[in-house]
Design a protein around this motif. Structure first.
Motif, mmCIF file in Angstrom:
data_model
loop_
_atom_site.group_PDB
_atom_site.id
_atom_site.type_symbol
_atom_site.label_atom_id
_atom_site.label_comp_id
_atom_site.label_asym_id
_atom_site.label_seq_id
_atom_site.Cartn_x
_atom_site.Cartn_y
_atom_site.Cartn_z
ATOM 1 N N ILE A 122 -8.212 -4.264 -3.542
ATOM 2 C CA ILE A 122 -9.620 -3.683 -4.099
ATOM 3 C C ILE A 122 -10.373 -5.181 -3.854
ATOM 4 O O ILE A 122 -11.478 -5.713 -3.182
ATOM 5 N N ARG A 123 -10.394 -5.933 -5.054
ATOM 6 C CA ARG A 123 -11.376 -7.058 -4.530
ATOM 7 C C ARG A 123 -11.382 -7.949 -3.138
ATOM 8 O O ARG A 123 -12.300 -8.518 -2.632
ATOM 9 N N THR A 124 -9.621 -8.335 -3.339
ATOM 10 C CA THR A 124 -9.697 -8.375 -2.250
ATOM 11 C C THR A 124 -10.077 -8.676 -0.880
ATOM 12 O O THR A 124 -11.030 -8.776 -0.167
ATOM 13 N N ALA A 125 -10.257 -6.910 -0.221
ATOM 14 C CA ALA A 125 -10.404 -6.878 0.417
ATOM 15 C C ALA A 125 -12.404 -6.811 0.688
ATOM 16 O O ALA A 125 -13.013 -6.758 1.866
ATOM 17 N N HIS A 126 -13.129 -6.497 -0.227
ATOM 18 C CA HIS A 126 -13.938 -6.756 -0.638
ATOM 19 C C HIS A 126 -14.451 -7.814 0.213
ATOM 20 O O HIS A 126 -15.617 -8.283 0.452
ATOM 21 N N GLY A 127 -14.171 -8.774 -0.611
ATOM 22 C CA GLY A 127 -14.609 -10.081 0.117
ATOM 23 C C GLY A 127 -14.083 -10.433 2.004
ATOM 24 O O GLY A 127 -14.628 -11.044 2.726
ATOM 25 N N VAL A 128 -13.001 -9.740 2.352
ATOM 26 C CA VAL A 128 -12.659 -9.653 3.777
ATOM 27 C C VAL A 128 -13.897 -9.196 4.160
ATOM 28 O O VAL A 128 -13.888 -9.997 4.979
ATOM 29 N N ARG A 129 -14.262 -8.395 3.879
ATOM 30 C CA ARG A 129 -15.030 -7.193 5.020
ATOM 31 C C ARG A 129 -16.545 -8.129 5.006
ATOM 32 O O ARG A 129 -17.152 -8.145 5.642
ATOM 33 N N ALA A 130 -16.879 -9.013 3.187
ATOM 34 C CA ALA A 130 -17.537 -10.134 3.879
ATOM 35 C C ALA A 130 -18.019 -10.501 4.625
ATOM 36 O O ALA A 130 -18.888 -11.430 4.689
ATOM 37 N N PRO A 217 0.400 3.876 11.065
ATOM 38 C CA PRO A 217 -0.182 3.643 10.462
ATOM 39 C C PRO A 217 -1.480 4.014 9.340
ATOM 40 O O PRO A 217 -1.167 4.820 8.539
ATOM 41 N N ASP A 218 -2.691 4.647 10.067
ATOM 42 C CA ASP A 218 -3.589 4.845 10.053
ATOM 43 C C ASP A 218 -3.421 6.496 9.621
ATOM 44 O O ASP A 218 -4.245 6.356 8.800
ATOM 45 N N PRO A 249 -6.031 2.517 -1.424
ATOM 46 C CA PRO A 249 -5.193 2.829 -0.153
ATOM 47 C C PRO A 249 -6.512 2.158 0.597
ATOM 48 O O PRO A 249 -6.378 1.653 1.897
ATOM 49 N N ALA A 250 -7.406 2.358 0.582
ATOM 50 C CA ALA A 250 -8.617 2.877 1.392
ATOM 51 C C ALA A 250 -8.845 1.142 1.900
ATOM 52 O O ALA A 250 -9.518 0.649 2.648
ATOM 53 N N ALA A 251 -9.029 0.551 0.366
ATOM 54 C CA ALA A 251 -8.909 -1.276 0.494
ATOM 55 C C ALA A 251 -8.231 -1.697 1.550
ATOM 56 O O ALA A 251 -8.181 -2.417 2.147
ATOM 57 N N VAL A 252 -6.956 -0.842 1.112
ATOM 58 C CA VAL A 252 -5.240 -1.806 2.508
ATOM 59 C C VAL A 252 -5.995 -1.498 3.682
ATOM 60 O O VAL A 252 -6.357 -2.818 4.794
ATOM 61 N N ARG A 253 -6.746 -0.752 3.844
ATOM 62 C CA ARG A 253 -7.495 -0.073 5.571
ATOM 63 C C ARG A 253 -8.207 -0.847 5.950
ATOM 64 O O ARG A 253 -8.617 -1.303 6.910
ATOM 65 N N LEU A 254 -9.329 -1.801 5.038
ATOM 66 C CA LEU A 254 -10.305 -2.888 5.142
ATOM 67 C C LEU A 254 -9.901 -4.087 5.519
ATOM 68 O O LEU A 254 -10.421 -4.655 6.774
ATOM 69 N N LEU A 259 -4.929 -8.166 9.994
ATOM 70 C CA LEU A 259 -3.715 -9.025 10.017
ATOM 71 C C LEU A 259 -2.824 -8.662 11.262
ATOM 72 O O LEU A 259 -2.822 -7.766 11.725
ATOM 73 N N PRO A 260 -1.940 -9.047 11.701
ATOM 74 C CA PRO A 260 -0.715 -9.217 12.564
ATOM 75 C C PRO A 260 -0.169 -7.490 12.150
ATOM 76 O O PRO A 260 -0.195 -6.424 10.981
ATOM 77 N N ALA A 261 0.192 -6.735 13.499
ATOM 78 C CA ALA A 261 0.360 -5.247 13.217
ATOM 79 C C ALA A 261 1.846 -5.404 12.854
ATOM 80 O O ALA A 261 1.762 -4.005 12.168
ATOM 81 N N GLU A 262 2.678 -6.486 12.321
ATOM 82 C CA GLU A 262 3.668 -5.743 12.098
ATOM 83 C C GLU A 262 3.644 -5.703 10.434
ATOM 84 O O GLU A 262 4.276 -5.300 9.756
ATOM 85 N N PHE A 263 2.227 -6.226 10.166
ATOM 86 C CA PHE A 263 1.987 -6.007 8.681
ATOM 87 C C PHE A 263 1.945 -4.771 7.882
ATOM 88 O O PHE A 263 2.191 -3.906 7.139
ATOM 89 N N ALA A 264 1.415 -3.685 9.444
ATOM 90 C CA ALA A 264 0.924 -2.055 8.944
ATOM 91 C C ALA A 264 1.691 -1.917 7.994
ATOM 92 O O ALA A 264 1.464 -1.537 7.093
ATOM 93 N N ALA A 265 2.999 -0.926 8.645
ATOM 94 C CA ALA A 265 4.327 -0.116 8.175
ATOM 95 C C ALA A 265 4.212 -0.710 6.817
ATOM 96 O O ALA A 265 4.426 0.486 6.123
ATOM 97 N N PRO A 266 4.533 -1.537 6.054
ATOM 98 C CA PRO A 266 4.871 -2.502 5.103
ATOM 99 C C PRO A 266 3.745 -1.886 4.426
ATOM 100 O O PRO A 266 4.315 -1.039 2.927
#
Length: 346
Positions: A122-130, A217-218, A249-254, A259-266
């Motif tokens: 979650i903290r990573t995702a908020h940083g990525v969005r910023a 994945p979405d 999971p909402a953070a994962v979606r952010l 990321l590369p498309a192949e990262f989505a399924a894992p």
């Protein structure tokens, strides 16, 4: 956007030098909640909220021993190396573009998605969005280093490796998961300490394998996040645990669009593993009726006002994630969950 960025940077400056945790296992929600307030359109509230939150925080641990590329694996999940992990990511981000660093480390950290009850991602995702919205400002890059470092230091794997090709729809898979008993949890270490007991829960990994997910994945994340909101509404006695089944999971979606498309399924499989783990650990009753029809959702302005007035980081973060996910799916349960969270959390 400039004004919003200024408020976010002001908030991060107020949090400078604070650690990722306090009291041994409670996450520092300051950067996440401040960024969420900006995303909710109330950036002006972020510095004031941060000033009130700042006094409960503890100092950031220093680097003690250098972590190198050759030995990082053996130190995953070693909280005593939190300062070392943060220093490693600061060096990496000083040498490479932040997206390159994110893409290199995401698959390494993903198996430990449960880290700090998902606060690492979650903290990573908020940083990525910023960073995505404002560009590579040094304070935002450093926030990403702290998020990734926290995730690595609190890295926690759960049992199983779900393939998402089972015979059951999600609601049935959730209802059939084996459960920890109430006497097995609450003995220290917070949510992460309780999730560790899943290692001894017979049938948990097999229960995860029962879920037959959509191909996209979405669409999997849509199902998981909506179901998690309904679990949250069904369990008013445990708001914090089930709040993370939504915001994780909402953070994962952010992050996935970067990321590369192949990262989505894992990533979505790991998200199910975490949602299933939270249900198995904190909901001893079998949960049925997750497809309940709900009333009209609360008005958006009311939800934002309630989140700000609560002053609570979990309420703020859940409200922002609920808005974002509701905009995708229109699922009223998400907004009802945000409303309920403000009521439940003192």
């Amino acid at each position: 956007m400039t004004s919003d960025l200024d408020k976010l940077l002001e908030s991060l400056e107020l949090l400078a030098g604070t650690g990722a945790e306090r009291r041994g296992y409670l996450a520092n929600h300051g950067p996440m909640a401040a960024e969420a307030l900006v995303a909710l359109g109330v950036a002006g509230a972020a510095p004031g909220w941060t000033r009130l939150y700042r006094p409960i925080l503890e100092p950031e641990p220093p680097e003690r021993f250098r972590l190198d590329a050759a030995d990082w694996r053996e130190h995953l999940g070693d909280l005593s190396r939190l300062g070392d992990w943060t220093a490693l990511f600061r060096r990496e981000l000083a040498e490479r573009d932040w997206l390159e660093v994110l893409r290199a480390w995401w698959p390494r950290l993903l198996p430990g998605l449960a880290a700090s009850a998902t606060h690492g991602v979650i903290r990573t995702a908020h940083g990525v969005r910023a960073l995505t919205l404002a560009g590579p400002h040094p304070m935002l890059v450093d926030e990403l280093a702290k998020g990734l470092g926290f995730w690595a230091a609190r890295y926690q794997e759960l049992p199983g490796s779900p393939a998402l090709r089972g015979p059951d729809p999600l609601g049935v898979a959730i209802s059939r998961l084996p459960r920890l008993t109430p006497d097995q949890i609450g003995h220290g270490g917070g949510i992460s300490g309780d999730l560790a007991h899943l290692d001894g829960l017979a049938g948990f990994a097999e229960g995860l394998d029962r879920y037959g997910a959509p191909e996209a994945p979405d669409a999997v994340l849509d199902e998981l996040i909506s179901a998690a909101a309904r679990v949250f509404l069904a369990r008013p006695d445990a708001p914090i645990e089930f709040c993370h089944a939504v915001t994780g999971p909402a953070a994962v979606r952010l992050v996935l669009p970067h990321l590369p498309a192949e990262f989505a399924a894992p990533a979505v499989a790991a998200s199910w593993q975490v949602v299933g783990g939270i249900v198995a650990a904190f909901s001893p009753e079998r949960l049925d009726g997750l497809d309940v029809v709900l009333a009209e959702p609360p008005v958006a302005e009311t939800l934002v006002e309630r989140a700000v007035a609560s002053g609570d980081a979990h309420v703020i973060k859940l409200t922002e994630a609920a808005f974002r996910e509701h905009a995708r799916t229109g699922d009223a349960a998400l907004l009802h969950a945000a409303y309920a969270m403000a009521d439940r959390w003192p």
